[in-house]
Design an enzyme around this catalytic site. Structure first.
Site, PDB file in Angstrom:
ATOM      1  N   ARG A 167       0.857  -1.178   0.000  1.00 20.26           N
ATOM      2  CA  ARG A 167       0.000   0.000   0.000  1.00 20.26           C
ATOM      3  C   ARG A 167       0.899   1.236   0.000  1.00 20.26           C
ATOM      4  O   ARG A 167       1.965   1.238   0.614  1.00 20.26           O
ATOM      5  CB  ARG A 167      -0.888   0.006   1.243  1.00 20.26           C
ATOM      6  N   HIS A 168       0.465   2.267  -0.711  1.00 22.41           N
ATOM      7  CA  HIS A 168       1.255   3.498  -0.779  1.00 22.41           C
ATOM      8  C   HIS A 168       1.608   4.019   0.615  1.00 22.41           C
ATOM      9  O   HIS A 168       0.925   3.744   1.605  1.00 22.41           O
ATOM     10  CB  HIS A 168       0.490   4.576  -1.546  1.00 22.41           C
ATOM     11  N   GLY A 169       2.679   4.803   0.687  1.00 17.91           N
ATOM     12  CA  GLY A 169       3.039   5.463   1.932  1.00 17.91           C
ATOM     13  C   GLY A 169       1.997   6.493   2.335  1.00 17.91           C
ATOM     14  O   GLY A 169       1.071   6.807   1.572  1.00 17.91           O
ATOM     15  N   THR A 180      -1.089  12.939   2.062  1.00 18.61           N
ATOM     16  CA  THR A 180      -1.482  14.151   2.784  1.00 18.61           C
ATOM     17  C   THR A 180      -2.858  13.995   3.410  1.00 18.61           C
ATOM     18  O   THR A 180      -3.095  14.473   4.528  1.00 18.61           O
ATOM     19  CB  THR A 180      -1.474  15.368   1.847  1.00 18.61           C
ATOM     20  N   TRP A 181      -3.755  13.295   2.728  1.00 20.11           N
ATOM     21  CA  TRP A 181      -5.099  13.117   3.290  1.00 20.11           C
ATOM     22  C   TRP A 181      -5.163  11.962   4.278  1.00 20.11           C
ATOM     23  O   TRP A 181      -6.050  11.940   5.128  1.00 20.11           O
ATOM     24  CB  TRP A 181      -6.129  12.973   2.171  1.00 20.11           C
ATOM     25  N   ASN A 182      -4.263  10.995   4.196  1.00 21.12           N
ATOM     26  CA  ASN A 182      -4.131  10.035   5.302  1.00 21.12           C
ATOM     27  C   ASN A 182      -3.787  10.793   6.577  1.00 21.12           C
ATOM     28  O   ASN A 182      -4.378  10.565   7.641  1.00 21.12           O
ATOM     29  CB  ASN A 182      -3.027   9.021   5.037  1.00 21.12           C
ATOM     30  N   GLU A 194      -7.679   3.346  -5.757  1.00 20.73           N
ATOM     31  CA  GLU A 194      -8.409   3.196  -4.503  1.00 20.73           C
ATOM     32  C   GLU A 194      -9.906   3.087  -4.789  1.00 20.73           C
ATOM     33  O   GLU A 194     -10.389   3.512  -5.846  1.00 20.73           O
ATOM     34  CB  GLU A 194      -8.114   4.408  -3.603  1.00 20.73           C
ATOM     35  N   HIS A 238     -13.601   4.175  -4.846  1.00 24.75           N
ATOM     36  CA  HIS A 238     -14.166   5.523  -4.963  1.00 24.75           C
ATOM     37  C   HIS A 238     -15.116   5.771  -3.788  1.00 24.75           C
ATOM     38  O   HIS A 238     -16.068   5.025  -3.589  1.00 24.75           O
ATOM     39  CB  HIS A 238     -14.909   5.678  -6.291  1.00 24.75           C
ATOM     40  N   ARG A 269     -16.992   2.463   5.242  1.00 23.72           N
ATOM     41  CA  ARG A 269     -15.559   2.243   5.045  1.00 23.72           C
ATOM     42  C   ARG A 269     -15.225   0.788   4.763  1.00 23.72           C
ATOM     43  O   ARG A 269     -14.340   0.492   3.971  1.00 23.72           O
ATOM     44  CB  ARG A 269     -14.759   2.682   6.277  1.00 23.72           C
ATOM     45  N   ASN A 279      -7.877  -0.276  -0.343  1.00 22.44           N
ATOM     46  CA  ASN A 279      -9.041  -1.061  -0.729  1.00 22.44           C
ATOM     47  C   ASN A 279      -8.862  -1.854  -2.012  1.00 22.44           C
ATOM     48  O   ASN A 279      -9.463  -2.922  -2.159  1.00 22.44           O
ATOM     49  CB  ASN A 279     -10.275  -0.160  -0.810  1.00 22.44           C
TER      50      ASN A 279
END
Length: 248
Positions: free
Chosen positions: A8-10, A13-15, A87, A89, A114, A184
């Site tokens: 999974r990506h690092g 900014t929104w995480n 991801e 939507h 979620r 996801n």
């Protein structure tokens, strides 16, 4: 035996801001870049190499892959970019703070949005600026295939054609495959690989920037899977992901 590595990506900014992201194209934070570099270092130290990589068309996954490639000295690696690995939507929730949304609608409702298998969030209006129809990266995707919201069931249906038509044949051919994607889209693939039930998938949480290794038999059925790295830190990261959609 085959091996497949998922990541999974690092942190994005929104995480960091605890916001629903979905198809919004936000970038990595400094921590996220460091997580990606560390993932590349872990893979390099463990002796991994790759013949091909797959990623989404969203920069947080693409940049994570770049950093992994850079640390492993694999910048020449062939890469397949596919919207099918995007991801899930999040529809009208896109951009909203998860905790504030939980305070408004309740923890249980947000958990359903979620993590449930077949209940999507409220959809975007087709005229919403967040809708994907006018985004050039989806110009070649039939309009009817572009979502305005998705549940995990929809994400599974989106991911599996890429698995069946491209990724699985690459694995079977003996190629070492790396997939850098999203929480996801990876949950969708893992649900399929592991045969996880619709109810049990709610409890699957994938931490940012940690390589997940799948060992597969000749039929591409999992023999075992494991994360590379500090197992205590990984467990804490998974718990943090689980808590993101709670009001308190």
């Amino acid at each position: 035996m085959y091996k497949l590595v998922l990541i999974r990506h690092g942190e994005s900014t929104w995480n960091k801001e605890n916001r629903f992201t979905g198809w919004v194209d936000v970038d990595l934070t400094e921590q996220g870049r460091n997580e990606a570099y560390q993932a590349g270092e872990l893979l390099k130290e463990a002796g991994y190499t790759f013949d091909i990589a797959y990623t989404s068309v969203l920069k947080r996954a693409i940049r994570t892959l770049w950093h992994v490639q850079d640390r492993m000295d694999l910048m020449y690696l062939p890469v397949v970019h596919s919207w099918r690995l995007n991801e899930r939507h999040y529809g009208a929730l896109s951009g909203l703070n998860k905790a504030e949304t939980a305070a408004k609608f309740g923890d249980d409702q947000v958990l359903v949005w979620r993590r449930s298998y077949d209940t999507p969030p409220p959809a975007l209006e087709p005229t919403d600026e967040r809708a994907p129809f006018n985004d050039p990266r989806y110009a070649k995707v039939p309009r009817e295939q572009l979502p305005l919201t998705e549940c995990l069931k929809d994400t599974v249906a989106r991911v599996l054609p890429l698995w069946n038509e491209s990724i699985a044949p690459a694995v079977r051919s003996g190629k070492q495959v790396l997939i850098a994607a999203h929480g996801n889209s990876l949950r969708a693939l893992i649900k399929y690989l592991d045969g996880i039930s619709d109810s049990d998938i709610v409890g699957l949480n994938i931490p940012n920037g940690v390589p997940l290794v799948y060992e597969l038999d000749e039929d591409l059925k999992p023999i075992q899977h494991y994360y590379l790295g500090d197992q205590d830190a990984i467990a804490k990261a998974q718990a943090a992901v689980a808590k993101q959609g709670k009001a308190g």
